[in-house]
Design a protein around this motif. Structure first.
Motif, PDB file in Angstrom:
ATOM      1  N   ASP A 170       0.828  -1.206   0.000  1.00 56.56           N
ATOM      2  CA  ASP A 170       0.000   0.000   0.000  1.00 56.56           C
ATOM      3  C   ASP A 170       0.858   1.251   0.000  1.00 56.56           C
ATOM      4  O   ASP A 170       1.830   1.352   0.767  1.00 56.56           O
ATOM      5  N   PHE A 171       0.471   2.236  -0.832  1.00 55.44           N
ATOM      6  CA  PHE A 171       1.135   3.539  -0.853  1.00 55.44           C
ATOM      7  C   PHE A 171       0.074   4.638  -0.799  1.00 55.44           C
ATOM      8  O   PHE A 171      -1.090   4.403  -1.139  1.00 55.44           O
ATOM      9  N   GLU A 172       0.483   5.810  -0.365  1.00 52.27           N
ATOM     10  CA  GLU A 172      -0.438   6.940  -0.272  1.00 52.27           C
ATOM     11  C   GLU A 172      -0.537   7.633  -1.625  1.00 52.27           C
ATOM     12  O   GLU A 172       0.144   8.618  -1.890  1.00 52.27           O
ATOM     13  N   GLY A 173      -1.376   7.087  -2.497  1.00 54.14           N
ATOM     14  CA  GLY A 173      -1.593   7.671  -3.807  1.00 54.14           C
ATOM     15  C   GLY A 173      -0.881   6.921  -4.917  1.00 54.14           C
ATOM     16  O   GLY A 173       0.140   6.255  -4.700  1.00 54.14           O
ATOM     17  N   VAL A 174      -1.423   7.045  -6.129  1.00 55.87           N
ATOM     18  CA  VAL A 174      -0.837   6.389  -7.296  1.00 55.87           C
ATOM     19  C   VAL A 174       0.567   6.909  -7.596  1.00 55.87           C
ATOM     20  O   VAL A 174       1.450   6.123  -7.959  1.00 55.87           O
ATOM     21  N   ALA A 186       2.948   7.760  -5.634  1.00 58.11           N
ATOM     22  CA  ALA A 186       3.898   7.083  -4.759  1.00 58.11           C
ATOM     23  C   ALA A 186       4.071   5.618  -5.172  1.00 58.11           C
ATOM     24  O   ALA A 186       5.182   5.076  -5.144  1.00 58.11           O
ATOM     25  N   ALA A 187       2.964   4.985  -5.582  1.00 58.79           N
ATOM     26  CA  ALA A 187       3.040   3.589  -6.036  1.00 58.79           C
ATOM     27  C   ALA A 187       3.844   3.491  -7.327  1.00 58.79           C
ATOM     28  O   ALA A 187       4.692   2.603  -7.491  1.00 58.79           O
ATOM     29  N   ALA A 188       3.593   4.423  -8.252  1.00 54.38           N
ATOM     30  CA  ALA A 188       4.324   4.426  -9.520  1.00 54.38           C
ATOM     31  C   ALA A 188       5.807   4.718  -9.294  1.00 54.38           C
ATOM     32  O   ALA A 188       6.677   4.121  -9.949  1.00 54.38           O
ATOM     33  N   MET A 189       6.097   5.621  -8.370  1.00 55.11           N
ATOM     34  CA  MET A 189       7.487   5.945  -8.069  1.00 55.11           C
ATOM     35  C   MET A 189       8.210   4.741  -7.472  1.00 55.11           C
ATOM     36  O   MET A 189       9.380   4.478  -7.790  1.00 55.11           O
ATOM     37  N   ALA A 190       7.521   3.995  -6.615  1.00 56.31           N
ATOM     38  CA  ALA A 190       8.113   2.790  -6.012  1.00 56.31           C
ATOM     39  C   ALA A 190       8.486   1.789  -7.094  1.00 56.31           C
ATOM     40  O   ALA A 190       9.573   1.190  -7.057  1.00 56.31           O
ATOM     41  N   MET A 191       7.598   1.630  -8.076  1.00 60.93           N
ATOM     42  CA  MET A 191       7.907   0.725  -9.177  1.00 60.93           C
ATOM     43  C   MET A 191       9.066   1.272 -10.011  1.00 60.93           C
ATOM     44  O   MET A 191       9.963   0.525 -10.421  1.00 60.93           O
ATOM     45  N   ASN A 192       9.061   2.579 -10.231  1.00 65.07           N
ATOM     46  CA  ASN A 192      10.106   3.225 -11.022  1.00 65.07           C
ATOM     47  C   ASN A 192      11.482   3.060 -10.373  1.00 65.07           C
ATOM     48  O   ASN A 192      12.503   2.996 -11.064  1.00 65.07           O
ATOM     49  N   GLN A 193      11.497   2.977  -9.050  1.00 60.83           N
ATOM     50  CA  GLN A 193      12.743   2.857  -8.301  1.00 60.83           C
ATOM     51  C   GLN A 193      13.108   1.412  -7.986  1.00 60.83           C
ATOM     52  O   GLN A 193      14.051   1.155  -7.235  1.00 60.83           O
ATOM     53  N   GLY A 194      12.346   0.475  -8.524  1.00 60.22           N
ATOM     54  CA  GLY A 194      12.662  -0.932  -8.342  1.00 60.22           C
ATOM     55  C   GLY A 194      12.150  -1.552  -7.060  1.00 60.22           C
ATOM     56  O   GLY A 194      12.498  -2.692  -6.737  1.00 60.22           O
ATOM     57  N   GLN A 195      11.287  -0.825  -6.324  1.00 55.48           N
ATOM     58  CA  GLN A 195      10.737  -1.362  -5.081  1.00 55.48           C
ATOM     59  C   GLN A 195       9.509  -2.240  -5.310  1.00 55.48           C
ATOM     60  O   GLN A 195       9.040  -2.913  -4.403  1.00 55.48           O
ATOM     61  N   VAL A 225       1.668  20.965 -14.718  1.00 59.60           N
ATOM     62  CA  VAL A 225       1.542  20.166 -13.496  1.00 59.60           C
ATOM     63  C   VAL A 225       2.695  20.425 -12.526  1.00 59.60           C
ATOM     64  O   VAL A 225       3.853  20.499 -12.919  1.00 59.60           O
ATOM     65  N   GLU A 226       2.321  20.501 -11.260  1.00 65.19           N
ATOM     66  CA  GLU A 226       3.289  20.677 -10.185  1.00 65.19           C
ATOM     67  C   GLU A 226       4.260  19.498 -10.172  1.00 65.19           C
ATOM     68  O   GLU A 226       3.861  18.351 -10.225  1.00 65.19           O
ATOM     69  N   LYS A 227       5.526  19.810 -10.103  1.00 68.14           N
ATOM     70  CA  LYS A 227       6.545  18.761 -10.086  1.00 68.14           C
ATOM     71  C   LYS A 227       6.749  18.238  -8.664  1.00 68.14           C
ATOM     72  O   LYS A 227       6.868  19.008  -7.719  1.00 68.14           O
ATOM     73  N   LYS A 228       6.740  16.919  -8.533  1.00 72.68           N
ATOM     74  CA  LYS A 228       6.956  16.279  -7.232  1.00 72.68           C
ATOM     75  C   LYS A 228       8.403  15.810  -7.126  1.00 72.68           C
ATOM     76  O   LYS A 228       8.934  15.186  -8.036  1.00 72.68           O
ATOM     77  N   GLU A 229       9.015  16.158  -6.004  1.00 70.73           N
ATOM     78  CA  GLU A 229      10.410  15.735  -5.792  1.00 70.73           C
ATOM     79  C   GLU A 229      10.436  14.299  -5.291  1.00 70.73           C
ATOM     80  O   GLU A 229       9.600  13.900  -4.535  1.00 70.73           O
TER      81      GLU A 229
END
Length: 275
Positions: free
Chosen positions: A177-181, A183-192, A271-275
């Motif tokens: 579970d992640f707080e929002g898509v 964050a979930a997409a970023m986790a996949m992008n980072q290999g998590q 769109v606002e850029k997320k760090e």
């Protein structure tokens, strides 16, 4: 005897009158509908997740933008009231409706039976479906079943239909579970994580996003109808929203919104850029 009868009749009349007044008091004491409250205070407070492209996002100035935002802005205009958007976690939207912190909730929320026990929904305003997203470097996965293995991890947005579905269908892979898509997409992008379950339209957006190297597997896992949520059993408000949607859907305003958010990518620079 006559006096006794008159007294008895007087008591009976008082009792009947009292019951009549109490019976008539019910409708007068009925709590006003959400739509009436909104009109009285001249403001509509809408809860949204604000991180679900292209339904709701924030631009670089911090303003809410997206298809859902356009629709609710038009709804407020039809009511003649100001619209205030409140950003919150997706999982917090229904509790916020129940406590009265917001008047309505819109965040690409799927109309589901379990949710309908806590809130009431409008008619569907958009139909989509849950699909699977994997890294572009993964050239072998053909379906979600290919990743249902003990050593695999599936990322989802907490509280969403995608999260519920993933926990039902994946028997061996671990669902995270992640707080929002994002964050979930970023986790996949980072290999998590090895994949993400979410709406088809969202996956298509990530495929177009140069910051994410992803690809979609577009065999629908489920079909979802999205609705506007309001406090439970608020029939008057639901009927009004349905009447609004009947006139808004397919209108020139709606078509322009669909063209901008679903058929164009020009808005990405906003769109606002997320760090």
């Amino acid at each position: 005897m006559k006096k006794a009868i008159i007294v008895m009749l007087s008591f009976l009349l008082m009792a009947v009158t009292g019951c009549s007044q109490q019976a008539g008091a019910g409708p007068e004491q009925k709590a006003p509908s959400t739509i009436q409250k909104v009109k009285d205070k001249k403001k509509l407070v809408v809860g949204t997740g604000s991180a679900y492209m292209p339904f709701e996002m924030k631009d670089k100035q911090g303003n809410f933008i997206g298809y859902d935002i356009d629709m609710m802005t038009a709804l407020g205009k039809a009511l003649g009231v100001e619209v205030e958007f409140k950003q919150m976690k997706f999982s917090g939207l229904i509790p916020a409706l129940q406590t009265g912190d917001i008047d309505m909730a819109v965040s690409a929320m799927t109309i589901r039976g379990d949710r309908a026990l806590s809130v009431s929904f409008s008619n569907p305003y958009y139909s989509t479906g849950q699909v699977f997203m994997v890294p572009k470097t993964d050239t072998t996965t053909k379906s979600w079943q290919d990743l249902d293995k003990p050593d695999k991890k599936i990322a989802v947005s907490q509280g969403t239909t995608g999260a519920l579905l993933a926990k039902q269908i994946f028997k061996q892979a671990k669902v995270l579970d992640f707080e929002g898509v994002p964050a979930a997409a970023m986790a996949m992008n980072q290999g998590q994580a090895d994949g993400v379950v979410t709406e088809e339209v969202v996956v298509r957006e990530y495929e177009q996003n140069p910051s994410f190297q992803t690809r979609g597997i577009y065999d629908l896992i489920s079909t979802d109808n999205l609705g506007i949520a309001v406090p439970l059993n608020d029939v008057e408000t639901v009927l009004w929203i349905n009447s609004f949607l009947a006139s808004y859907k397919g209108s020139l305003e709606d078509q322009a919104s669909i063209e901008k958010w679903f058929h164009s990518s020009d808005w990405r620079s906003e769109v606002e850029k997320k760090e």
